[in-house]
Motif scaffolding. Sequence first.
Motif, mmCIF file in Angstrom:
data_model
loop_
_atom_site.group_PDB
_atom_site.id
_atom_site.type_symbol
_atom_site.label_atom_id
_atom_site.label_comp_id
_atom_site.label_asym_id
_atom_site.label_seq_id
_atom_site.Cartn_x
_atom_site.Cartn_y
_atom_site.Cartn_z
ATOM 1 N N ASN A 165 0.518 5.176 0.841
ATOM 2 C CA ASN A 165 -0.493 6.087 1.276
ATOM 3 C C ASN A 165 -1.783 5.714 1.589
ATOM 4 O OD1 ASN A 165 1.565 7.875 1.798
ATOM 5 N ND2 ASN A 165 1.203 8.904 -0.160
ATOM 6 N N GLY A 166 -2.171 4.344 1.718
ATOM 7 C CA GLY A 166 -3.504 3.686 1.700
ATOM 8 C C GLY A 166 -3.915 3.052 0.414
ATOM 9 N N SER A 167 -3.381 3.183 -0.654
ATOM 10 C CA SER A 167 -3.946 2.856 -1.958
ATOM 11 C C SER A 167 -2.975 1.293 -2.192
ATOM 12 C CB SER A 167 -3.710 3.808 -2.781
ATOM 13 O OG SER A 167 -4.561 4.909 -2.732
ATOM 14 N N PHE A 222 0.657 -1.183 -0.073
ATOM 15 C CA PHE A 222 -0.067 0.077 0.014
ATOM 16 C C PHE A 222 1.002 1.237 -0.092
ATOM 17 C CE2 PHE A 222 -2.672 -3.085 1.984
ATOM 18 C CZ PHE A 222 -3.815 -3.033 1.432
#
Length: 142
Positions: free
Chosen positions: A77-79, A75
């Motif tokens: 930054n969360g993606s 991931f």
Amino acid sequence: MAMAAATAEGEPMMDINTTPLIDVMLVLLIMFIITIPIQTHAVKLDLPVDSKDAPPPIVDPVKNKVTIDPAGTIFWNGSAIDLIRLRQYLDITQQMNPVPELHLQPDPQARYVVVDEVLAVTKRANVEKMGFVGNEAYAGAF
């Protein structure tokens, strides 16, 4: 205008009368100024519109976080991303000034092979400002 030197009473005047010449020049100058189109010095740009629903930028200029979950998913930054996209993002960050920090936070249950691949990609991208986050989670692992 200056007065001419004393001349005889019947002699013709040798100086040219410049008053009509100046009047004609001023009229032509004013006509020239009026007929010139107004010049605009504007640069037309299509500026982005600020919307509250816009997603945050993919690469943060201050710090970026790479996490790895137990299933081996990476991931940014969360993606969720793959290794190729990770390399592209790292190349973008290395061209920024100042270079943002990279925080690596693998899950304690993540496979070491995936973590090793991520570390190899960061090394090939010449990342220098990198730190490990959440090391306290490994205290009971060994």
